[in-house]
Design a protein around this motif. Structure first.
Motif, PDB file in Angstrom:
ATOM      1  N   LYS A   1       2.928   8.442  14.280  1.00  0.00           N
ATOM      2  CA  LYS A   1       1.527   7.752  14.392  1.00  0.00           C
ATOM      3  C   LYS A   1       1.866   6.203  14.319  1.00  0.00           C
ATOM      4  N   PHE A   2       3.103   5.835  14.134  1.00  0.00           N
ATOM      5  CA  PHE A   2       3.290   4.373  14.439  1.00  0.00           C
ATOM      6  C   PHE A   2       3.762   3.917  15.647  1.00  0.00           C
ATOM      7  N   ALA A   3       3.748   4.939  16.610  1.00  0.00           N
ATOM      8  CA  ALA A   3       4.627   4.620  18.061  1.00  0.00           C
ATOM      9  C   ALA A   3       3.797   3.636  18.779  1.00  0.00           C
ATOM     10  N   GLU A   4       2.359   3.483  18.606  1.00  0.00           N
ATOM     11  CA  GLU A   4       1.590   2.454  19.104  1.00  0.00           C
ATOM     12  C   GLU A   4       0.830   1.524  18.271  1.00  0.00           C
ATOM     13  N   ASP A   5       1.239   1.535  17.084  1.00  0.00           N
ATOM     14  CA  ASP A   5       0.514   0.616  16.049  1.00  0.00           C
ATOM     15  C   ASP A   5       1.149  -0.386  16.041  1.00  0.00           C
ATOM     16  N   LEU A   6       0.468  -1.398  16.342  1.00  0.00           N
ATOM     17  CA  LEU A   6       0.601  -3.041  16.601  1.00  0.00           C
ATOM     18  C   LEU A   6       0.474  -3.702  15.337  1.00  0.00           C
ATOM     19  N   ALA A   7      -0.078  -3.200  14.352  1.00  0.00           N
ATOM     20  CA  ALA A   7      -0.103  -3.918  12.868  1.00  0.00           C
ATOM     21  C   ALA A   7       1.498  -4.232  12.362  1.00  0.00           C
ATOM     22  N   PRO A   8       1.677  -5.269  11.500  1.00  0.00           N
ATOM     23  CA  PRO A   8       2.707  -5.612  10.812  1.00  0.00           C
ATOM     24  C   PRO A   8       3.047  -4.180   9.786  1.00  0.00           C
ATOM     25  N   LEU A   9       4.303  -4.081   9.457  1.00  0.00           N
ATOM     26  CA  LEU A   9       4.525  -3.208   8.235  1.00  0.00           C
ATOM     27  C   LEU A   9       3.869  -3.271   7.201  1.00  0.00           C
ATOM     28  N   ASP A  10       3.475  -4.497   6.651  1.00  0.00           N
ATOM     29  CA  ASP A  10       2.762  -4.811   5.323  1.00  0.00           C
ATOM     30  C   ASP A  10       1.886  -6.161   5.834  1.00  0.00           C
ATOM     31  N   GLU A  11       0.714  -6.032   5.849  1.00  0.00           N
ATOM     32  CA  GLU A  11      -0.272  -7.191   6.234  1.00  0.00           C
ATOM     33  C   GLU A  11      -0.365  -8.335   5.070  1.00  0.00           C
ATOM     34  N   ASP A  12       0.200  -7.776   3.821  1.00  0.00           N
ATOM     35  CA  ASP A  12       0.244  -8.702   2.907  1.00  0.00           C
ATOM     36  C   ASP A  12       1.613  -9.432   2.759  1.00  0.00           C
TER      37      ASP A  12
ATOM     38  N   ARG B   1       0.667  -1.210  -0.013  1.00  0.00           N
ATOM     39  CA  ARG B   1       0.101  -0.173   0.142  1.00  0.00           C
ATOM     40  C   ARG B   1       0.922   1.255  -0.059  1.00  0.00           C
ATOM     41  N   GLY B   2       2.133   1.243  -0.523  1.00  0.00           N
ATOM     42  CA  GLY B   2       2.857   2.347  -0.575  1.00  0.00           C
ATOM     43  C   GLY B   2       3.939   2.353   0.262  1.00  0.00           C
ATOM     44  N   ALA B   3       4.888   3.217   0.174  1.00  0.00           N
ATOM     45  CA  ALA B   3       5.797   3.343   1.135  1.00  0.00           C
ATOM     46  C   ALA B   3       5.535   4.315   2.467  1.00  0.00           C
ATOM     47  N   LEU B   4       6.239   4.001   3.524  1.00  0.00           N
ATOM     48  CA  LEU B   4       5.794   4.494   4.859  1.00  0.00           C
ATOM     49  C   LEU B   4       7.062   4.731   5.733  1.00  0.00           C
ATOM     50  N   ASN B   5       7.238   5.722   6.081  1.00  0.00           N
ATOM     51  CA  ASN B   5       8.371   6.088   7.182  1.00  0.00           C
ATOM     52  C   ASN B   5       8.100   5.862   8.491  1.00  0.00           C
TER      53      ASN B   5
ATOM     54  N   TYR C   1       7.213  -1.751  17.319  1.00  0.00           N
ATOM     55  CA  TYR C   1       8.366  -2.057  17.815  1.00  0.00           C
ATOM     56  C   TYR C   1       9.554  -1.659  16.817  1.00  0.00           C
ATOM     57  N   LEU C   2       9.369  -1.612  15.583  1.00  0.00           N
ATOM     58  CA  LEU C   2      10.152  -1.159  14.626  1.00  0.00           C
ATOM     59  C   LEU C   2      10.394   0.385  14.754  1.00  0.00           C
ATOM     60  N   HIS C   3       9.397   1.355  14.977  1.00  0.00           N
ATOM     61  CA  HIS C   3       9.547   2.561  15.147  1.00  0.00           C
ATOM     62  C   HIS C   3      10.174   2.879  16.338  1.00  0.00           C
ATOM     63  N   HIS C   4      10.140   2.016  17.540  1.00  0.00           N
ATOM     64  CA  HIS C   4      11.045   2.178  18.526  1.00  0.00           C
ATOM     65  C   HIS C   4      12.365   2.035  18.404  1.00  0.00           C
ATOM     66  N   LEU C   5      12.680   0.682  17.432  1.00  0.00           N
ATOM     67  CA  LEU C   5      14.117   0.654  17.203  1.00  0.00           C
ATOM     68  C   LEU C   5      14.833   1.618  16.284  1.00  0.00           C
ATOM     69  N   ILE C   6      14.207   1.971  15.523  1.00  0.00           N
ATOM     70  CA  ILE C   6      14.595   3.158  14.468  1.00  0.00           C
ATOM     71  C   ILE C   6      14.992   4.286  15.084  1.00  0.00           C
ATOM     72  N   ARG C   7      13.871   4.883  15.971  1.00  0.00           N
ATOM     73  CA  ARG C   7      13.986   5.841  16.762  1.00  0.00           C
ATOM     74  C   ARG C   7      15.201   5.844  17.759  1.00  0.00           C
ATOM     75  N   ALA C   8      15.311   4.775  18.324  1.00  0.00           N
ATOM     76  CA  ALA C   8      16.416   4.499  19.459  1.00  0.00           C
ATOM     77  C   ALA C   8      17.943   4.284  18.701  1.00  0.00           C
ATOM     78  N   LYS C   9      17.946   4.359  17.340  1.00  0.00           N
ATOM     79  CA  LYS C   9      19.131   4.034  16.694  1.00  0.00           C
ATOM     80  C   LYS C   9      19.628   2.599  16.897  1.00  0.00           C
ATOM     81  N   GLU C  10      18.829   1.622  17.189  1.00  0.00           N
ATOM     82  CA  GLU C  10      19.266   0.324  17.510  1.00  0.00           C
ATOM     83  C   GLU C  10      19.615  -0.331  15.988  1.00  0.00           C
ATOM     84  N   ILE C  11      20.843  -0.875  15.860  1.00  0.00           N
ATOM     85  CA  ILE C  11      21.100  -1.533  14.667  1.00  0.00           C
ATOM     86  C   ILE C  11      19.888  -2.616  14.160  1.00  0.00           C
TER      87      ILE C  11
END
Ligand SMILES: [Zn+2]
Length: 196
Positions: A118-129, A109-113, A142-152
């Motif tokens: 808005k993804f901070a509490e979004d429990l859906a997967p990156l891409d449902e399909d 459904r397109g690219a997302l950052n 979780y991915l939002h947290h990791l990227i924001r925290a600069k976790e490799i």
């Protein structure tokens, strides 16, 4: 030539920028030498998708149809679909990994950052399909947290998903070509990807 074909494939690179006649001359000279495959060079250097597609309306046709035709340095998912539509067989690009490291995910459904608040509490997967291990096991939050925290690990997981997405997209195009349904595939892709 043929001697090296067992170990590696040597490709000739067509040049000529946005000029049809120069590209024709370039293709002719390469074909005279004879290669295992032919690359379309000099595109994806900032000319924009419309100008690139204008060239791809004729460039693949200037190269042998029975050899792989490889578009160098491309691209976004919609670039790939439009290029395959015009006769391109192969690509290479840093986008899935570089974008992944920067928090951009490609989805049906397109690219997302993923950095977006808005993804901070979004429990859906990156891409449902997507059935990759990242989408199966981890949430956007979780991915939002990791990227924001600069976790490799964030860069690793985002890259893993993006590569899976690209592999699935290319496999889908190959399957549609075999089935003779590429036009429908491209239409459905654009409906979902460009107008989510
Ligand atoms: Zn995935």
């Amino acid at each position: 030539g043929k001697d090296h074909a067992a170990k590696a494939a040597l490709f000739g690179i067509q040049q000529g920028s946005l000029d049809k006649e120069i590209r024709a001359a370039s293709a002719e000279a390469l074909i005279e030498i004879g290669f295992d495959g032919y690359a379309i060079g000099g595109l994806a250097v900032g000319e924009g998708q419309e100008a690139m597609f204008d060239v791809l309306d004729y460039a693949p046709g200037q190269l042998p149809a029975d050899k792989p035709r490889y578009l160098m340095g491309v691209g976004k998912p919609d670039d790939l679909v439009g290029a395959v539509e015009r006769g391109v067989d192969m690509f290479d690009c840093v986008l899935p990994s570089r974008s992944g490291r920067n928090g951009q995910a490609f989805t049906t459904r397109g690219a997302l950052n993923i950095r977006n608040a808005k993804f901070a509490e979004d429990l859906a997967p990156l891409d449902e399909d997507c059935s990759c291990s990242v989408c199966t096991n981890h949430s956007r939050a979780y991915l939002h947290h990791l990227i924001r925290a600069k976790e490799i690990l964030g860069a690793m997981l985002m890259t893993e998903h993006n590569i899976a997405y690209y592999q699935t997209l290319m496999a889908g195009m190959r399957g549609a070509i075999v089935e003779g349904s590429f036009a429908d595939f491209a239409k459905n892709f654009r409906t979902a990807y460009l107008n989510p």
